[in-house]
Scaffold this motif. Sequence first.
Motif, PDB file in Angstrom:
ATOM      1  N   ILE A 260       0.837   3.794  -2.895  1.00  0.00           N
ATOM      2  CA  ILE A 260       0.536   5.436  -2.581  1.00  0.00           C
ATOM      3  C   ILE A 260       1.579   6.317  -3.159  1.00  0.00           C
ATOM      4  O   ILE A 260       1.488   7.443  -3.965  1.00  0.00           O
TER       5      ILE A 260
ATOM      6  N   TYR B  64     -10.507  -1.846   7.085  1.00  0.00           N
ATOM      7  CA  TYR B  64      -9.030  -1.254   6.361  1.00  0.00           C
ATOM      8  C   TYR B  64      -8.770   0.066   6.836  1.00  0.00           C
ATOM      9  O   TYR B  64      -7.772   0.652   6.673  1.00  0.00           O
ATOM     10  N   LYS B  65      -9.484   0.713   7.859  1.00  0.00           N
ATOM     11  CA  LYS B  65      -9.328   1.971   8.401  1.00  0.00           C
ATOM     12  C   LYS B  65      -7.702   1.872   8.974  1.00  0.00           C
ATOM     13  O   LYS B  65      -7.080   2.728   9.335  1.00  0.00           O
ATOM     14  N   THR B  66      -7.649   0.658   9.476  1.00  0.00           N
ATOM     15  CA  THR B  66      -6.342   0.731  10.316  1.00  0.00           C
ATOM     16  C   THR B  66      -5.071   0.655   9.488  1.00  0.00           C
ATOM     17  O   THR B  66      -3.891   1.170  10.153  1.00  0.00           O
TER      18      THR B  66
ATOM     19  N   LEU C 127      -9.472   7.981  12.724  1.00  0.00           N
ATOM     20  CA  LEU C 127      -8.889   6.919  12.362  1.00  0.00           C
ATOM     21  C   LEU C 127      -8.478   6.115  13.465  1.00  0.00           C
ATOM     22  O   LEU C 127      -8.139   6.823  14.680  1.00  0.00           O
TER      23      LEU C 127
ATOM     24  N   ALA D 240       0.047   3.098   6.435  1.00  0.00           N
ATOM     25  CA  ALA D 240       0.789   3.165   4.898  1.00  0.00           C
ATOM     26  C   ALA D 240       0.992   4.482   4.502  1.00  0.00           C
ATOM     27  O   ALA D 240       1.937   4.747   3.906  1.00  0.00           O
ATOM     28  N   VAL D 241       0.042   5.567   5.012  1.00  0.00           N
ATOM     29  CA  VAL D 241       0.466   7.128   4.397  1.00  0.00           C
ATOM     30  C   VAL D 241       1.686   7.482   5.181  1.00  0.00           C
ATOM     31  O   VAL D 241       2.797   7.851   4.294  1.00  0.00           O
TER      32      VAL D 241
ATOM     33  N   TRP E 162       0.661  -1.271   0.230  1.00  0.00           N
ATOM     34  CA  TRP E 162       0.043  -0.047   0.084  1.00  0.00           C
ATOM     35  C   TRP E 162       0.775   1.383   0.148  1.00  0.00           C
ATOM     36  O   TRP E 162       0.696   2.123  -0.761  1.00  0.00           O
TER      37      TRP E 162
ATOM     38  N   ILE F  45      -4.627   2.885   6.983  1.00  0.00           N
ATOM     39  CA  ILE F  45      -4.479   4.086   6.223  1.00  0.00           C
ATOM     40  C   ILE F  45      -3.302   4.882   6.993  1.00  0.00           C
ATOM     41  O   ILE F  45      -2.480   5.269   6.168  1.00  0.00           O
ATOM     42  N   LEU F  46      -3.240   5.169   8.292  1.00  0.00           N
ATOM     43  CA  LEU F  46      -2.071   5.765   8.822  1.00  0.00           C
ATOM     44  C   LEU F  46      -0.914   5.214   8.691  1.00  0.00           C
ATOM     45  O   LEU F  46       0.034   6.065   8.086  1.00  0.00           O
TER      46      LEU F  46
END
Lengths: 309, 533, 348
Positions: free
Chosen positions: A107, A173-175, A161, A180-181, A103, A177-178
Amino acid sequence: MTKYIVNRLLGIIPTLLIIITLSFFIVRVAPGGPFATERNLPEVVKRNIEAKYHMDEPMIQQYGRYMFDILRGDLGPSFKYKDYDVNYYIANSLPKSIVLGSWAMLIALVFGISAGIIAAVKQNTWIDYASMGIAVIGISVPLFVIAPVLQLIFAMKLQWLPTSGWYTTGEGYKTIILPAVSLSFAYFANIARLTRSSMLDTLRSDYIRTAKAKGMKNSTIIFKHAMKGAMLPVISYLGPAFAGIITGSIVVEQIFRVPGLGKFFVQSSFNRDYTLIVGVVIVYSLILVFMNFLVDIVYAQLDPRITYK
Amino acid sequence: MFSKKKIEAPLNEFDQVIVGNSLGKDAWKRLKKNKMAVIGMVVVIVYSLLAAFAMFLPIYPYDQIILDHQHLRPTFNKTAGDLMMETKLEDLYFKAWRSGSLVVTEEQSTQIKTWIADNKTNTVWNFCYAEGERQRAAGTFTFSAADQKTIDRLQSRIETEFLISVEKLFWTDPVTGKTKNLEKMDYEDILPVYASITGLEPKDVEAQTLTEIRSQVLNTIKETSPDLTDEEYASSLEMELTAMGEKGIHTIGKSNLIGKIQTTVTRTSERTLKQEIKDGSAEFPINKTVNLSDNLTAEIQASKKHDRHYYLGTDYSGRDMLSRIIYGGQVSIAIGLVGTLTSVLIGIVLGALAGYMGGKVDFFLMRLVDIMYGLPYMLLVIICMAIFGRNIMNLFIALALVSWLTVARMVRGQVMSLKNSEYVEAARSMGASTGRIIFRHMVPNSLSVIIVYSTLRVPAFIMQESFLSFLGLGVQAPYASWGSLVGDAVNGMTLYPWKLIFPALAMTIFLFAMNFFGDGLRDAFDPQSKNQL
Amino acid sequence: MSLKPNAKTVLEVKDLKTYFKTDAGIVKAVDGVSFTVHEGETLGIVGESGSGKSVTNLSVMRLISSPPGKIVGGEVLFEGQDILKLSETEMRSIRGDKISMIFQDPMTSLNPFLRISTQMVETIRLHNKDVSKKEALARSIEMLKLVGIPSPEKRIQSYPHQFSGGMRQRVMIAQALSCNAQVLVADEPTTALDVTIQAQILELIDKLSSQMGTAVILVTHDLGVVAGMCDVVCVMYAGRIVEKAITDDLYARPSHPYTEGLIKSVPRMDTANKNNRLFSIEGQPPNVIDLPPCCPFHPRCHKSMEVCRHAYPPIKDLGNGHEVACWLYAEEATRAKALQDAEQQEKV
């Protein structure tokens, strides 16, 4: 082409061999050992344990045994966690690290390339300055600062989040995001800067002038004529980027409590869990080497001037 | 004889002045035009000066632990004592609310409960404090006797506690009558001094000091390499002591003895000071000279312990964040600069050799570089740090050993292309040696590329160091680096966000500046950006 | 001043000025250049490197990269229409279709990442939307055959790096002519090539342009090439045209001292005295940043006069369209006046 791939694959073997050997001996050369903290054990018990893990054999013999086991795909038992072997731990945690890393890479690639192209095309406009400003932030702010700061803002203050966890903790999936970003930020920045500068270089080249003299539209020039050439430096950057994402994931997994491979790596280094350390290093190296191989193939595919010898 | 003749500027055929145009001058001109790069340069210089002269700055010691001052928030006008009192009051008001003696409305009570459920501890405390102060001022709330006693006790502690530091110790020789600074005396001369104030025989003092040194050394060995057997420890202790030699042992012994004398001085002056405070005759800050005996005098400084101002707050052991950030910067910048320098030097030497010698040397070195490129070297560095002990030297060596690759490749490429250039041919035809050709002719010619690369390399080095320190594998307490400060702060960052924010900010600003400066330098040296036809 | 008096004017450049902004000052790369190209005619532009030949052509195509360059004045009339005033979209329909261009370096002017077929087909289909890919490919193969590439059906699928320099320049020509452009701008098409291939390429351009009736602007620094191919010649120096004439006229009666020097410096087989040293023009072409008002050639000119140092010479028509910008051909009164004006200007 096939010959090139085969040759390239054969070239991987010595690298892997060196990695395995190096890590095998580094961990064993250092003073102390995995059972040193259990020194109070009676001598007999201790010897029994050592015999169980073949630690009483000469180093070379241990090495030979280990290499033979690896060829069979067995990374051995963990010295610290007695219940399962290294294969089990890696099989359990590797997929999580791979999902996270993929991911992050995705990104970084998507946003980095788009930002770079836009900045190059709109050179010296506010878009250029803005995206390059963000990119400089990405390069200057270390991962272990970005990650907690994002966590502080988006998870703790705004509560959009979850602060930590994984799919299995129920937030889905929310876990991801942070982590990966945060993990992708530095690579996004580097890719954006690379894309911009190589795109600018390409747009200054003679063959782009030819395309302009043909009366082509700017968008066609960029995507049909300039894109391939401009992507080459980005492609060659992907190798180091993969390596960086692997090391970066160690930090990110720690901060966001992702039960991935990185966590095991740091823990096992502290514990001197020989087999687990070497096992994790082998897995990481395999991924890295394989990714480098893929990058080379893609590069060769993109650039027709490369001959397969 | 040499009259100052005004050198006439050269003119071209159109009677225009020809301005000389060297690469360096040109680059400098272009760098000056790039505002961000200039700002970056200034910031880097300021940081480096701060780091270099940290010991002369009027800041508290970075490693002084004051447990009373644990986790004080940053403030501009309040003293540590004020904050301690506030924290105590927050705690007391909160307890009062819980026990029901601090009466709040039903709504407020529910609000507090939701905050607690949301883990918003700071908000709860702030609210309780504000509400409690209001009610106490209005007279609707009074502390219980026990609480009031706690508060009073704290208040008196805040007012009376002080810190003493011994600045200088002087010894007047009873025979010659000469006065000497203890710091400048030898170990053997200090022995009788210590003996005289303790009333012991110098011989006994020496024996005692030696035993202490042995156990000190043993402890450091145990720290750096745990999990050895007793025999191994014993043998490595002997090895270490032999390695230190008499001189090393004397250095440690001297500092031990001075430390002991300082403690004695502190104890005695503490007693007198306390008495003075009781009498009300003490006025802080105090600088005075104390006579310990007829021959030993000490210059001491005393200040009120809780009068300190922590502009950036304190950490978990009550150490001043401001000085930790500055000293942390010292470590980070030093590692960044020295590490880059080392790796660039290794790279230059190996790259130049490979490029100039060609053939087998080149093949071997470049294969080595290729293989090392393929290694996940950060992982190997992590393993090494975890296993061979975590100290700055190991960290520095591990990083420098894996960072020379790119420079080596770069220099090799430059040298290869320069090898066949006319001026090198000319140098060779005049009989210059290989080393001279490489280091006097080729390296200077690729220097601009190397300088630009190195500038961009420094932030990367600092980041790697901080990365390891963050993981707990780099710089160890009491020393600090930006990475270890951030690493310490991550746990509990909601409660004590200043511990995260300030070191992170300090580091980010420096890396920013370094990157802008490096980019500016690269653009300035890059002939492509030369807006010329 | 055309060889064919009735030929239609295709391209007319009037007082074109292109300046570049640099750190050192404003470079007047092209400073008031005017010329006319008629149908089927070949116009040569000659000059040393840095004299503004290439910039003139890029300005005609409006391919000056801006910044730093900018066309600051003048007109470029294509079939009576000022193309400097066209929108970018309108300009695109002219580039490649009506005016096409061949560049100096064939090694870098073809896109190394795309097949020759892709690049040729795209050129044709860009300006003729109704041509199918197949037709375009057939046309491309035909063009390649025309420029003399062996087995074009196979070779068209190659990448540029698989061709030699001369072959690549042939591909460039085929590509440039595939849309039947009215004007072909050839910017030193043979400079980067071997001498033997030079002749072939020039012959090819000459042959095809006369076959298709294309007007050619040939930029070169080689006077021999000009003599062989061009109908009309412009000699450029420091961003301006110093002499313009029909080719034969120019060689018979070189009027500007610079042209004279250029022609004298070409080695000749037929001179009587073989022991004579080859003539060369002393000095370097000037750096055109912030030039003072003067004839830029005067420091190198063996006939320079006082007035040459103070004012740019007016253009004088010597008859039969033979124009020259040199004080030698101005009347005494004009010279005196110019000198006087310059003196006055200096006083102010």
